[in-house]
Scaffold this active site. Sequence first.
Site, PDB file in Angstrom:
ATOM      1  CG  ASP A 398      -2.255   0.714   0.932  1.00 32.88           C
ATOM      2  OD1 ASP A 398      -2.194   1.939   0.701  1.00 32.88           O
ATOM      3  OD2 ASP A 398      -3.335   0.083   0.935  1.00 32.88           O
ATOM      4  CG  HIS A 421      -0.666   2.110  -3.317  1.00 32.48           C
ATOM      5  ND1 HIS A 421      -1.904   1.894  -2.726  1.00 32.48           N
ATOM      6  CD2 HIS A 421      -0.430   1.018  -4.083  1.00 32.48           C
ATOM      7  CE1 HIS A 421      -2.386   0.720  -3.120  1.00 32.48           C
ATOM      8  NE2 HIS A 421      -1.506   0.176  -3.937  1.00 32.48           N
TER       9      HIS A 421
END
Length: 606
Positions: A398, A421
Site C-alpha cells: 500500500d 503506492h
Amino acid sequence: MALLHGCDCAGLRQGKSRTSVCGRQRHEQRQQRERGQLSAAFPAALLIFLIFESFARAALGAIPKTHAACQFDSRTKRFNRVERFSTAKVLKRADAWAPSRGGTTVTGDCRYTLDDRCKIVKGPAGCRSSQTCLWYGGSVPLDSEAAAKRAKGGGEVAAPLLPPECMDRARASGKDELSAMAYCYFQPATCADVFSPADRGAKGDGKADDSSAFLAAFNAACGAAKKMNKRTVVRIPNGKTLLLNYVTMKGPCGPGVTIKLDGKIVAPENPPSSRSWPSAFSGAVMQAREAHGLWIVGDGEMDGRGDRKWWPMYHQNQLPRELKRPILLDIYASYSVTLAGFKNRNPAGMHLNIYRSGFVRVSNVSVESPADSPNTDGIHIGSSTDVTVEFSNIHTGDDNISIEEGAHRVTIANIWGTAGHGISIGSLGARGTVACVSDVTVRNVVLTDTDNGLRIKTYQGGRGLVKNIQFKNVLMKNIKLPIVIDQNYCDRSTPGVVCEKQTDNVAVQGVSFSNIEATTTFKRGLLLNCSYSVPCRDIHLSNVRVTPASKSVQISPVIRNVYGKFDSKTRPVPTSQFRTSGFSLMAYPRVNQMASLCSSSSKGGM
C-alpha cells in the site's frame, strides 16, 4: 671610528644621510640586545615547557610526541587514529581520546584498551555484568552500528542519532539548533542497567508465548528509569525469538527505555478464534503508549507473519469485518521516540503507525512486504508533529508512506521505495470531516515500480487545509501516476457514498515540486485535478520532467482549476487550465473559509 650620538661619523663623511646610517646602526644594536635576552630566557622557558608537558602527559594518558591520538567516532562506534590534533581540543575532550601507542581511554563510565592502530583490544569495561555501555547520554548502545549503516541502494551514511532528551535540554537552555547538536554529539558514554526477558521466564524459541516475560522486563526497566532518572535497557539478544501476543509498553518512564533489538519479535500466526478482539486489545502487536523517550534500536527484526494466515483469509473473505488486522508497531501518544536499524516485515495490517505523538525519528529501518499484500501501509503518520523518516527502504503493498490529518512539521528524506503506492498525503476529509496538514518536506527520494509517486488526495465534501508542502530532488521510474493532486477523490466502493460535485473541499495551497525526474507507464503522467469551488493555488513546478517509460505511452496530462507557476524546464507543458495569474479570493470565498478551520490551532496535533 668616532661616534656622533651613536652614529658612524665616517659614514656621514662619505655623503650618506644621517637617517639611513643611524637607523641601520640602531636596528643592529637592538637585535643584539634581543638575542642576549632570548639566550638568558631560554632555560627558564624550557623548564616551564617540560613541567607543562609532564602534567599534560599524565592527564592525557602519555600521548606520544608524534601528536597522534585515537578519537571515538560515534557514527561507526570505533576509534580512529588522528595524526594531528589541537591540544586545546584534546584537553577539552580528554575522555574521548586515547594514546595511539596502546593503553586505556575512558569515555564516561566505559573504558577501552586500544592497540597502536586504535583498534579495540578489550572493552568496554567499567560497567557491571548487569549493565551495558550506552553512548549519546545513554541512548544508543555502543555495540550498535545501526546509525552508520549505508542505506541500501544509496551512497549516503545516516547522521548520528542524537538523544531527544538531550536535545530538549539543550534547546531549553537557549542553545540554537547547531549548538544543541554539537553539545549532544559529545555526551559521554554511561553504564545502563539491563533488564532481560529471559531472566523473567521468556523461552525465546518463537513458539512459547513470551508476552508476560517481555512486559515484566519492560515494566521493571521503566520503573528503574523513573526511580534513578537514568535510561535503562531491555535487551533481546541475537539468536532469540520472542513471540508477543499483543503487548502495550506503557509509560512514562523517566528519561526513557532503550529496547536493544538484535534478535526477533514475532506475532501470532493465527487470527483470534472469536469474531472480535477482546476489549483490552490495542490494535497492535506492539504498542508504545505514553512511552516518552522510548528507543527501539538494533539489527534485529519484527515479523508480523501476516503471510501465514491473515492475508490468505483476507483474500478469501474469511475474516469477519469487525476483526481489524493488527498493526505491527504502534507509537501512540509518545514523545521523543527513536526507531533505528531493525527490519519490520509482513504485518497483518500496517507496518508502523505514528499517532498523536511528537519528536519521532525513524532512521535506517527496512520495511518489507510483498506488493500484493493487502493494505500494508509502510509508515503511517497522523495527528503528530515533528516527525522525521530517513535513510529507510520501504517495499510494501500500500502507501510506502502515508501522512494523514493532523500531521505538521514532517520530514521525509533519503528514502528508497519499491512497489507500493508511493508517498501520499491523504486521503483527507472523509465524510465531510475537517483535515489540517502543514509543513511537510519530501526530499532525496527514489521510487521504482510504484502505482503513484507523490500524491495529495482529498475527498469531495471534506473541509480544512493542506499547505506548505515541498517535494524536491525525487527520482521515479516506471510509475503509473508520478505527480498527483486530486481534490475530487470519491470511494465508490463505500456503501451509501454518492460521488458528485460538492462545493466543500479541503483547500490545497503552497505546494512545490522541484527537481523531479520521472518515467510514467500511464498517459495521465501529471494529474492536478482541483476543485471548481476551492481551486488549488500557489502550486509551483520547477525543473519537473515526466517522460514516457516506453514508446507506446503518450502523455496527456489532466489539469483543472490550478493557480501557480511553472518554469520553462517543466515537461509536459501544463495545459491552459494551469493559470499563472487571475486568482481572487472574492471569486473563491470558500478558500478562506476552509483555511480558517485550521488557523485557530494546530488542528489534530499532539
